[in-house]
Design a protein around this motif. Structure first.
Motif, PDB file in Angstrom:
ATOM      1  N   ASN A   1      12.039   6.947 -24.573  1.00 37.05           N
ATOM      2  CA  ASN A   1      12.044   8.290 -24.003  1.00 37.05           C
ATOM      3  C   ASN A   1      13.109   8.410 -22.920  1.00 37.05           C
ATOM      4  OD1 ASN A   1      11.200  10.920 -23.600  1.00 37.05           O
ATOM      5  ND2 ASN A   1       9.759  10.331 -21.973  1.00 37.05           N
ATOM      6  N   LEU A   2      14.288   7.891 -23.201  1.00 32.95           N
ATOM      7  CA  LEU A   2      15.415   7.947 -22.296  1.00 32.95           C
ATOM      8  C   LEU A   2      16.320   9.105 -22.687  1.00 32.95           C
ATOM      9  CD1 LEU A   2      16.230   4.156 -22.237  1.00 32.95           C
ATOM     10  CD2 LEU A   2      15.512   5.466 -20.257  1.00 32.95           C
ATOM     11  N   PRO A   3      17.017   9.706 -21.686  1.00 33.59           N
ATOM     12  CA  PRO A   3      17.912  10.817 -21.999  1.00 33.59           C
ATOM     13  C   PRO A   3      18.897  10.490 -23.114  1.00 33.59           C
ATOM     14  CG  PRO A   3      17.661  10.584 -19.626  1.00 33.59           C
ATOM     15  CD  PRO A   3      16.972   9.413 -20.250  1.00 33.59           C
ATOM     16  N   MET A   4      19.398   9.265 -23.177  1.00 36.05           N
ATOM     17  CA  MET A   4      20.430   8.933 -24.170  1.00 36.05           C
ATOM     18  C   MET A   4      19.862   8.899 -25.594  1.00 36.05           C
ATOM     19  SD  MET A   4      20.880   4.838 -23.462  1.00 36.05           S
ATOM     20  CE  MET A   4      20.762   4.970 -21.697  1.00 36.05           C
TER      21      MET A   4
ATOM     22  N   GLU B   1       0.829  -1.212   0.000  1.00 37.01           N
ATOM     23  CA  GLU B   1       0.000   0.000   0.000  1.00 37.01           C
ATOM     24  C   GLU B   1       0.859   1.256   0.000  1.00 37.01           C
ATOM     25  OE1 GLU B   1      -3.290   0.278  -0.344  1.00 37.01           O
ATOM     26  OE2 GLU B   1      -3.242  -1.883  -0.705  1.00 37.01           O
ATOM     27  N   GLU B   2       1.917   1.214   0.815  1.00 39.72           N
ATOM     28  CA  GLU B   2       2.829   2.363   0.880  1.00 39.72           C
ATOM     29  C   GLU B   2       3.516   2.575  -0.463  1.00 39.72           C
ATOM     30  OE1 GLU B   2       5.276   5.478   2.342  1.00 39.72           O
ATOM     31  OE2 GLU B   2       3.362   4.638   2.977  1.00 39.72           O
ATOM     32  N   ALA B   3       3.877   1.468  -1.131  1.00 38.45           N
ATOM     33  CA  ALA B   3       4.538   1.567  -2.436  1.00 38.45           C
ATOM     34  C   ALA B   3       3.620   2.213  -3.479  1.00 38.45           C
ATOM     35  CB  ALA B   3       4.965   0.174  -2.905  1.00 38.45           C
ATOM     36  N   LYS B   4       2.335   1.839  -3.456  1.00 39.41           N
ATOM     37  CA  LYS B   4       1.382   2.434  -4.402  1.00 39.41           C
ATOM     38  C   LYS B   4       1.224   3.935  -4.143  1.00 39.41           C
ATOM     39  CE  LYS B   4      -1.417  -1.734  -5.128  1.00 39.41           C
ATOM     40  NZ  LYS B   4      -2.731  -2.384  -4.857  1.00 39.41           N
ATOM     41  N   ARG B   5       1.106   4.283  -2.857  1.00 38.21           N
ATOM     42  CA  ARG B   5       0.961   5.688  -2.491  1.00 38.21           C
ATOM     43  C   ARG B   5       2.165   6.499  -2.941  1.00 38.21           C
ATOM     44  NH1 ARG B   5       2.720   9.317   0.902  1.00 38.21           N
ATOM     45  NH2 ARG B   5       4.284   7.874   1.723  1.00 38.21           N
ATOM     46  N   LEU B   6       3.355   5.898  -2.728  1.00 37.18           N
ATOM     47  CA  LEU B   6       4.593   6.585  -3.089  1.00 37.18           C
ATOM     48  C   LEU B   6       4.714   6.743  -4.605  1.00 37.18           C
ATOM     49  CD1 LEU B   6       6.956   7.721  -1.456  1.00 37.18           C
ATOM     50  CD2 LEU B   6       8.166   5.586  -1.839  1.00 37.18           C
ATOM     51  N   GLN B   7       4.317   5.723  -5.340  1.00 33.32           N
ATOM     52  CA  GLN B   7       4.394   5.764  -6.806  1.00 33.32           C
ATOM     53  C   GLN B   7       3.521   6.891  -7.374  1.00 33.32           C
ATOM     54  OE1 GLN B   7       3.351   2.100  -8.763  1.00 33.32           O
ATOM     55  NE2 GLN B   7       4.436   2.635 -10.615  1.00 33.32           N
ATOM     56  N   LYS B   8       2.330   7.054  -6.793  1.00 33.83           N
ATOM     57  CA  LYS B   8       1.440   8.132  -7.237  1.00 33.83           C
ATOM     58  C   LYS B   8       2.056   9.498  -6.965  1.00 33.83           C
ATOM     59  CE  LYS B   8      -2.886   5.540  -6.669  1.00 33.83           C
ATOM     60  NZ  LYS B   8      -4.128   5.400  -5.854  1.00 33.83           N
TER      61      LYS B   8
ATOM     62  N   LYS C   1       3.318  12.403  -9.757  1.00 30.56           N
ATOM     63  CA  LYS C   1       2.794  13.774  -9.722  1.00 30.56           C
ATOM     64  C   LYS C   1       3.849  14.788  -9.278  1.00 30.56           C
ATOM     65  CE  LYS C   1      -1.925  12.283  -8.627  1.00 30.56           C
ATOM     66  NZ  LYS C   1      -3.003  12.327  -7.608  1.00 30.56           N
ATOM     67  N   ASN C   2       5.082  14.304  -9.123  1.00 24.94           N
ATOM     68  CA  ASN C   2       6.198  15.154  -8.672  1.00 24.94           C
ATOM     69  C   ASN C   2       5.921  15.743  -7.282  1.00 24.94           C
ATOM     70  OD1 ASN C   2       8.814  16.035  -9.182  1.00 24.94           O
ATOM     71  ND2 ASN C   2       8.131  18.053  -9.832  1.00 24.94           N
ATOM     72  N   GLN C   3       5.310  14.914  -6.417  1.00 22.86           N
ATOM     73  CA  GLN C   3       4.975  15.353  -5.063  1.00 22.86           C
ATOM     74  C   GLN C   3       5.812  14.634  -4.001  1.00 22.86           C
ATOM     75  OE1 GLN C   3       0.769  14.578  -4.851  1.00 22.86           O
ATOM     76  NE2 GLN C   3       0.222  16.433  -5.991  1.00 22.86           N
ATOM     77  N   PHE C   4       6.822  13.897  -4.424  1.00 19.82           N
ATOM     78  CA  PHE C   4       7.730  13.212  -3.497  1.00 19.82           C
ATOM     79  C   PHE C   4       8.411  14.277  -2.633  1.00 19.82           C
ATOM     80  CE2 PHE C   4      11.896  11.308  -2.448  1.00 19.82           C
ATOM     81  CZ  PHE C   4      11.504  10.084  -1.938  1.00 19.82           C
ATOM     82  N   ASP C   5       8.302  14.156  -1.304  1.00 25.23           N
ATOM     83  CA  ASP C   5       8.843  15.197  -0.421  1.00 25.23           C
ATOM     84  C   ASP C   5       9.806  14.606   0.605  1.00 25.23           C
ATOM     85  OD1 ASP C   5       7.284  13.987   1.568  1.00 25.23           O
ATOM     86  OD2 ASP C   5       5.620  15.375   1.288  1.00 25.23           O
ATOM     87  N   PHE C   6      10.260  15.459   1.522  1.00 25.90           N
ATOM     88  CA  PHE C   6      11.252  15.015   2.501  1.00 25.90           C
ATOM     89  C   PHE C   6      10.665  14.042   3.521  1.00 25.90           C
ATOM     90  CE2 PHE C   6      14.061  18.574   1.192  1.00 25.90           C
ATOM     91  CZ  PHE C   6      15.247  17.850   1.100  1.00 25.90           C
TER      92      PHE C   6
ATOM     93  N   ARG D   1      14.590  12.940  -6.942  1.00 22.74           N
ATOM     94  CA  ARG D   1      13.176  13.094  -7.289  1.00 22.74           C
ATOM     95  C   ARG D   1      12.977  13.095  -8.809  1.00 22.74           C
ATOM     96  NH1 ARG D   1       9.410  17.771  -4.728  1.00 22.74           N
ATOM     97  NH2 ARG D   1      11.027  19.131  -5.601  1.00 22.74           N
ATOM     98  N   LYS D   2      13.873  13.798  -9.523  1.00 23.66           N
ATOM     99  CA  LYS D   2      13.781  13.841 -10.989  1.00 23.66           C
ATOM    100  C   LYS D   2      13.992  12.453 -11.595  1.00 23.66           C
ATOM    101  CE  LYS D   2      15.414  18.624 -11.321  1.00 23.66           C
ATOM    102  NZ  LYS D   2      16.602  19.475 -11.622  1.00 23.66           N
ATOM    103  N   LEU D   3      15.008  11.735 -11.081  1.00 20.30           N
ATOM    104  CA  LEU D   3      15.304  10.398 -11.598  1.00 20.30           C
ATOM    105  C   LEU D   3      14.144   9.446 -11.333  1.00 20.30           C
ATOM    106  CD1 LEU D   3      17.311   8.384 -12.847  1.00 20.30           C
ATOM    107  CD2 LEU D   3      18.237   8.006 -10.561  1.00 20.30           C
ATOM    108  N   MET D   4      13.586   9.486 -10.123  1.00 19.86           N
ATOM    109  CA  MET D   4      12.472   8.598  -9.772  1.00 19.86           C
ATOM    110  C   MET D   4      11.252   8.886 -10.633  1.00 19.86           C
ATOM    111  SD  MET D   4      12.886   8.628  -5.624  1.00 19.86           S
ATOM    112  CE  MET D   4      11.642   7.438  -5.210  1.00 19.86           C
ATOM    113  N   ARG D   5      10.991  10.165 -10.910  1.00 19.70           N
ATOM    114  CA  ARG D   5       9.842  10.527 -11.742  1.00 19.70           C
ATOM    115  C   ARG D   5      10.045  10.030 -13.175  1.00 19.70           C
ATOM    116  NH1 ARG D   5       7.475  15.322 -14.442  1.00 19.70           N
ATOM    117  NH2 ARG D   5       5.231  15.027 -14.283  1.00 19.70           N
ATOM    118  N   THR D   6      11.284  10.158 -13.677  1.00 15.08           N
ATOM    119  CA  THR D   6      11.588   9.679 -15.035  1.00 15.08           C
ATOM    120  C   THR D   6      11.349   8.180 -15.148  1.00 15.08           C
ATOM    121  OG1 THR D   6      13.263  11.400 -15.321  1.00 15.08           O
ATOM    122  CG2 THR D   6      13.385   9.519 -16.801  1.00 15.08           C
ATOM    123  N   MET D   7      11.821   7.428 -14.127  1.00 26.34           N
ATOM    124  CA  MET D   7      11.686   5.969 -14.145  1.00 26.34           C
ATOM    125  C   MET D   7      10.229   5.545 -13.979  1.00 26.34           C
ATOM    126  SD  MET D   7      15.021   4.938 -11.876  1.00 26.34           S
ATOM    127  CE  MET D   7      14.725   3.186 -11.998  1.00 26.34           C
ATOM    128  N   THR D   8       9.462   6.280 -13.176  1.00 27.63           N
ATOM    129  CA  THR D   8       8.067   5.919 -12.919  1.00 27.63           C
ATOM    130  C   THR D   8       7.180   6.165 -14.128  1.00 27.63           C
ATOM    131  OG1 THR D   8       8.351   6.478 -10.589  1.00 27.63           O
ATOM    132  CG2 THR D   8       6.096   6.310 -11.374  1.00 27.63           C
TER     133      THR D   8
END
Length: 441
Positions: free
Chosen positions: A435-438, A313-320, A324-329, A420-427
């Protein structure tokens, strides 16, 4: 652990590099070096000789495939024989009684009392057991107090009788108490001595006869090397115990006990203690230990530790939140706590193939996260939830409150933003996406 043995075995395998095939001459030179490495690791001489003889017999009987080099074949054979030497496969603890009763045995200072607490904690959390710890070391009040402290720490009751000096009676009374209060597991901690003596042996034999335990575990300090094996042999002759527990395997041990004890007493190693925390206890897997000795890592154990801390459940919440670029401290500190619960950082690193060897001379401080935690906990709830408001004055206040510098705060915020940027790209990336940087133009 096993660092010196791993290095010596690697040097031994190098003797076969460049060889086109396995011959009796070149394999003999390699195995001579392997035997020296085992003896230096304090492995029993007869065990070391038997081991190298078996490897030699298997190696000379193999037809080397064109795609497999002799050195690779020897490593495979040594790996398989190391796993067999330590028991082949993991051995489950037997818990059949109602309640199931486990009797601890071993010398004083082996870590017997601490292990009793760790085992109660493990079986409570992973097997759903309702354990009762029993203090039967009537000679050391400190041991009884230690067990009570550990029991309180893990939320497991401890049975003791302050005025009773009869460990047999205490053990019997404890089982009655367990039945009365619905405990399905009783773990009995017994007295140890600085050396094997007749009084101790008679006492623990009397406890065994009176309570008929489901399991008798012999707890031994792995740092004592061959002395551990000799002690195990004496205890086994009197108690016929069911399995061995190796404590302090995270220390500066040469590994001789782990590699010799199964062959000498013909009893499996069931658990290994890998640290001082109550969660630092692992089921012993011979094949995984062989992997680690040969520098192959132990990815399976690493994944298992991660899964223990995983919450769907925590993983699903975190993925959302990441999408949405809402990952915080708050999420960041939560992930740090999850990593810390997995165990000792250097031990975790050693489970990754190739990394353990690179990290062996690097001191990884388990307090490495403390400054990060101090900085995050010095933020206000609003700052942790909304990192974008962290301006210069706020960063100065956080640095002062955490006892660090503005540079440290800036560095952490930069690392957080990059993560945060890397995690959002991967998600947000779809399977098969380019759609990879390379691939971007």
């Amino acid at each position: 652990m096993f660092d010196n043995l791993s290095d010596r075995l690697e040097r031994s395998f190098k003797l076969l590099r460049g060889e086109g095939k396995i011959t009796e001459i070149n394999v003999a030179e390699t195995l001579k070096d392997i035997r020296r490495a085992l003896l230096d690791a304090d492995v029993n001489y007869k065990v070391a000789k038997q081991f190298t003889d078996t490897v030699k017999e298997n190696a000379l009987g193999q037809n080397v495939l064109a795609a497999v080099k002799p050195g690779q074949l020897i490593i495979k054979i040594v790996h398989d024989e190391l796993a067999k030497l330590m028991g082949g496969t993991a051995t489950e603890i037997q818990l059949k009684g109602a309640p199931a009763v486990i009797l601890m045995s071993g010398l004083q200072g082996s870590g017997k009392t601490t292990f009793a607490g760790k085992l109660a904690n493990l079986l409570k959390n992973k097997k759903g057991k309702k354990p009762l710890l029993v203090a039967c070391d009537v000679y050391r009040p400190a041991a009884i107090e230690q067990l009570h402290v550990l029991g309180k720490q893990i939320g497991v009751p401890v049975y003791s009788e302050a005025d009773n000096k009869n460990p047999v009676a205490i053990a019997q009374h404890a089982i009655v108490e367990a039945k009365k209060n619905g405990h399905d597991l009783v773990i009995i901690d017994t007295a140890g001595r600085l050396a094997v003596d007749e009084q101790m042996m008679q006492e623990i034999a009397a406890i065994k006869k009176a309570i008929q335990p489901d399991e008798i575990l012999f707890v031994v300090d792995s740092m004592t090397g061959q002395d551990a094996v000799n002690t195990a042999k004496e205890f086994n002759e009197r108690l016929d115990f069911n399995g061995v527990v190796l404590t302090k395997l995270d220390g500066d041990t040469r590994g001789g006990a782990a590699l010799s004890i199964r062959t000498v007493v013909d009893k499996p190693i069931k658990y290994v203690g890998t640290g001082e925390k109550m969660d630092d206890l692992d089921v012993f897997h011979p094949e995984r230990m062989a992997d680690r000795i040969l520098g192959m890592g132990d990815v399976v154990s690493l994944v298992e530790r991660a899964q223990e801390q995983y919450n769907a459940e925590e993983a699903k919440r975190l993925q959302k939140k990441i999408a949405k670029n809402q990952f915080d401290f708050n999420d960041f500190i939560s992930q740090i706590q999850q990593i810390k619960r997995m165990g000792n950082l250097k031990d975790l690193a050693s489970m990754i193939p190739g990394v353990g060897k690179l990290m062996k001379d690097i001191d990884i401080d388990d307090n490495a996260f403390k400054s990060i935690e101090a900085i995050i906990y010095s933020m206000t709830p609003a700052e942790r939830s909304n990192p974008s408001i962290l301006n210069g004055s706020r960063r100065q206040r956080i640095a002062l409150g955490s006892g660090t510098s503005v540079q440290n705060v800036n560095k952490l915020i930069k690392q957080f933003d990059d993560t945060r940027k890397l995690m959002r790209t991967m998600t947000t990336m779809k399977p098969g996406s380019r759609n990879l940087p390379m691939f971007r133009r």
